[in-house]
Design a protein around this motif. Structure first.
Motif, PDB file in Angstrom:
ATOM      1  N   ASP A  71     -12.451  17.206  -9.995  1.00 53.77           N
ATOM      2  CA  ASP A  71     -11.322  16.523 -10.625  1.00 53.77           C
ATOM      3  C   ASP A  71     -11.865  15.569 -11.676  1.00 53.77           C
ATOM      4  O   ASP A  71     -13.004  15.105 -11.587  1.00 53.77           O
ATOM      5  N   SER A  72     -11.025  15.253 -12.640  1.00 52.05           N
ATOM      6  CA  SER A  72     -11.446  14.315 -13.682  1.00 52.05           C
ATOM      7  C   SER A  72     -11.457  12.888 -13.126  1.00 52.05           C
ATOM      8  O   SER A  72     -10.730  12.557 -12.173  1.00 52.05           O
ATOM      9  N   ILE A  73     -12.268  12.062 -13.740  1.00 55.54           N
ATOM     10  CA  ILE A  73     -12.300  10.645 -13.376  1.00 55.54           C
ATOM     11  C   ILE A  73     -10.907  10.054 -13.534  1.00 55.54           C
ATOM     12  O   ILE A  73     -10.440   9.291 -12.680  1.00 55.54           O
ATOM     13  N   ARG A  74     -10.217  10.429 -14.598  1.00 56.32           N
ATOM     14  CA  ARG A  74      -8.846   9.950 -14.852  1.00 56.32           C
ATOM     15  C   ARG A  74      -7.923  10.262 -13.673  1.00 56.32           C
ATOM     16  O   ARG A  74      -7.204   9.392 -13.181  1.00 56.32           O
ATOM     17  N   ASP A  75      -7.961  11.496 -13.194  1.00 62.20           N
ATOM     18  CA  ASP A  75      -7.077  11.894 -12.099  1.00 62.20           C
ATOM     19  C   ASP A  75      -7.460  11.228 -10.784  1.00 62.20           C
ATOM     20  O   ASP A  75      -6.583  10.848  -9.998  1.00 62.20           O
ATOM     21  N   ILE A  76      -8.735  11.073 -10.551  1.00 59.46           N
ATOM     22  CA  ILE A  76      -9.174  10.406  -9.318  1.00 59.46           C
ATOM     23  C   ILE A  76      -8.735   8.951  -9.323  1.00 59.46           C
ATOM     24  O   ILE A  76      -8.183   8.454  -8.331  1.00 59.46           O
ATOM     25  N   LEU A  77      -8.952   8.254 -10.426  1.00 59.63           N
ATOM     26  CA  LEU A  77      -8.566   6.839 -10.487  1.00 59.63           C
ATOM     27  C   LEU A  77      -7.054   6.671 -10.369  1.00 59.63           C
ATOM     28  O   LEU A  77      -6.576   5.752  -9.683  1.00 59.63           O
ATOM     29  N   THR A  78      -6.302   7.559 -10.990  1.00 61.97           N
ATOM     30  CA  THR A  78      -4.843   7.501 -10.875  1.00 61.97           C
ATOM     31  C   THR A  78      -4.432   7.742  -9.425  1.00 61.97           C
ATOM     32  O   THR A  78      -3.563   7.037  -8.889  1.00 61.97           O
ATOM     33  N   HIS A  79      -5.063   8.707  -8.783  1.00 64.79           N
ATOM     34  CA  HIS A  79      -4.766   8.981  -7.374  1.00 64.79           C
ATOM     35  C   HIS A  79      -5.034   7.760  -6.498  1.00 64.79           C
ATOM     36  O   HIS A  79      -4.214   7.413  -5.640  1.00 64.79           O
ATOM     37  N   VAL A  80      -6.176   7.122  -6.685  1.00 61.21           N
ATOM     38  CA  VAL A  80      -6.526   5.966  -5.853  1.00 61.21           C
ATOM     39  C   VAL A  80      -5.459   4.876  -5.972  1.00 61.21           C
ATOM     40  O   VAL A  80      -5.003   4.321  -4.967  1.00 61.21           O
ATOM     41  N   ALA A  81      -5.050   4.585  -7.185  1.00 61.31           N
ATOM     42  CA  ALA A  81      -4.036   3.542  -7.390  1.00 61.31           C
ATOM     43  C   ALA A  81      -2.706   3.925  -6.746  1.00 61.31           C
ATOM     44  O   ALA A  81      -2.058   3.093  -6.095  1.00 61.31           O
ATOM     45  N   LEU A  82      -2.295   5.173  -6.894  1.00 51.76           N
ATOM     46  CA  LEU A  82      -1.011   5.607  -6.333  1.00 51.76           C
ATOM     47  C   LEU A  82      -1.069   5.756  -4.812  1.00 51.76           C
ATOM     48  O   LEU A  82      -0.089   5.449  -4.122  1.00 51.76           O
ATOM     49  N   HIS A  83      -2.189   6.207  -4.286  1.00 51.16           N
ATOM     50  CA  HIS A  83      -2.362   6.351  -2.841  1.00 51.16           C
ATOM     51  C   HIS A  83      -2.169   4.999  -2.157  1.00 51.16           C
ATOM     52  O   HIS A  83      -1.466   4.889  -1.149  1.00 51.16           O
ATOM     53  N   GLY A  84      -2.784   3.975  -2.687  1.00 49.52           N
ATOM     54  CA  GLY A  84      -2.652   2.641  -2.105  1.00 49.52           C
ATOM     55  C   GLY A  84      -1.220   2.141  -2.139  1.00 49.52           C
ATOM     56  O   GLY A  84      -0.730   1.556  -1.168  1.00 49.52           O
ATOM     57  N   GLN A  85      -0.539   2.385  -3.234  1.00 48.66           N
ATOM     58  CA  GLN A  85       0.840   1.919  -3.343  1.00 48.66           C
ATOM     59  C   GLN A  85       1.733   2.638  -2.344  1.00 48.66           C
ATOM     60  O   GLN A  85       2.632   2.030  -1.753  1.00 48.66           O
ATOM     61  N   TYR A  86       1.477   3.909  -2.127  1.00 51.83           N
ATOM     62  CA  TYR A  86       2.232   4.689  -1.134  1.00 51.83           C
ATOM     63  C   TYR A  86       2.094   4.052   0.251  1.00 51.83           C
ATOM     64  O   TYR A  86       3.094   3.807   0.939  1.00 51.83           O
ATOM     65  N   HIS A  87       0.863   3.748   0.656  1.00 50.69           N
ATOM     66  CA  HIS A  87       0.656   3.186   1.991  1.00 50.69           C
ATOM     67  C   HIS A  87       1.116   1.734   2.097  1.00 50.69           C
ATOM     68  O   HIS A  87       1.585   1.316   3.156  1.00 50.69           O
ATOM     69  N   ARG A  88       1.043   0.975   1.016  1.00 50.59           N
ATOM     70  CA  ARG A  88       1.592  -0.390   1.064  1.00 50.59           C
ATOM     71  C   ARG A  88       3.105  -0.334   1.270  1.00 50.59           C
ATOM     72  O   ARG A  88       3.680  -1.189   1.947  1.00 50.59           O
ATOM     73  N   GLY A  89       3.757   0.688   0.728  1.00 50.18           N
ATOM     74  CA  GLY A  89       5.187   0.880   0.985  1.00 50.18           C
ATOM     75  C   GLY A  89       5.453   1.165   2.458  1.00 50.18           C
ATOM     76  O   GLY A  89       6.418   0.650   3.043  1.00 50.18           O
ATOM     77  N   GLN A  90       4.609   1.991   3.062  1.00 52.41           N
ATOM     78  CA  GLN A  90       4.760   2.263   4.495  1.00 52.41           C
ATOM     79  C   GLN A  90       4.547   0.987   5.313  1.00 52.41           C
ATOM     80  O   GLN A  90       5.258   0.753   6.296  1.00 52.41           O
ATOM     81  N   ILE A  91       3.589   0.187   4.917  1.00 48.86           N
ATOM     82  CA  ILE A  91       3.326  -1.079   5.616  1.00 48.86           C
ATOM     83  C   ILE A  91       4.546  -1.978   5.508  1.00 48.86           C
ATOM     84  O   ILE A  91       4.969  -2.594   6.495  1.00 48.86           O
ATOM     85  N   ASN A  92       5.137  -2.041   4.333  1.00 50.44           N
ATOM     86  CA  ASN A  92       6.340  -2.860   4.164  1.00 50.44           C
ATOM     87  C   ASN A  92       7.479  -2.359   5.040  1.00 50.44           C
ATOM     88  O   ASN A  92       8.248  -3.159   5.594  1.00 50.44           O
TER      89      ASN A  92
END
Length: 151
Positions: A110-131
Motif C-alpha cells: 500500500d502507499s504511504i498515503r493510504d496507510i497514513l490515512t487509514h491510521v488516522a481514520l482507524h483511530g477515529q472509528y474506535h474513539r467513536g466506539q469508546i464514546n
C-alpha cells in the motif's frame, strides 16, 4: 493545501483526540471494554508505524490488554514516532509503496498515503466506539471531532 499538510494535520488531531480520550478514561470509573478499544487503537498505530519503517510487525500485539499507565506511554511514543516520520516526508514520498505482511502472514503493498490515512481514520472509528461505551455508562461522550480540534 498539499496532501502532506492535510495528513500532518490529521495526525495532530489524532494525538489531541487520543489525549482527550485518555484523560477521560483516567478520570472515570474503569470501563474495561473502552480501555481495551483504546489500547487496541494505540497498538495498531504502533504496528502501522513499524510497517512504514520497513520492519516486521508480525510479533507486535494488536489486542493486548494494557494498563492506562501504559497507554500514556504509548500515546506519547506513537506521537513522537509519527511526528518524526511525517517531518521527513515530501508529497512525492506519499506515493511510495510499502510492502508488509499482516498478522496472518499475508503480504500486501500500500502507499504511504493510504496507510497514513487509514491510521488516522482507524483511530477515529474506535474513539467513536469508546464514546458510545461512555454514553452507555451514563458519562458524557468526549468531543473528538476534527473541526473542534481545528477551531
Amino acid at each position: 493545501m498539499a496532501y502532506l499538510e492535510t495528513i500532518q494535520s490529521m495526525f495532530k488531531h489524532l494525538h489531541w483526540a487520543n489525549q482527550r480520550i485518555l484523560e477521560t478514561l483516567q478520570n472515570s470509573e474503569e470501563n474495561k471494554q473502552a480501555n481495551n478499544l483504546f489500547s487496541h487503537t494505540l497498538h495498531a498505530e504502533n504496528v502501522w508505524y513499524t510497517r512504514l519503517k520497513g520492519a516486521d510487525s508480525s510479533h507486535l500485539p494488536i489486542w493486548a490488554e494494557v494498563s492506562l499507565e501504559s497507554c500514556v506511554e504509548m500515546v506519547n511514543q506513537n506521537h513522537h514516532n509519527y511526528a518524526e516520520f511525517l517531518s521527513m516526508l515530501s508529497n512525492i514520498d506519499l506515493d511510495q509503496l510499502v510492502s508488509y505482511k499482516n498478522s496472518k502472514g499475508t503480504e500486501f503493498q500500500d502507499s504511504i498515503r493510504d496507510i497514513l490515512t487509514h491510521v488516522a481514520l482507524h483511530g477515529q472509528y474506535h474513539r467513536g466506539q469508546i464514546n458510545q461505551l461512555l454514553r452507555a455508562s451514563d458519562l458524557e461522550p468526549i468531543n473528538v471531532d476534527f473541526i473542534t480540534f481545528k477551531r
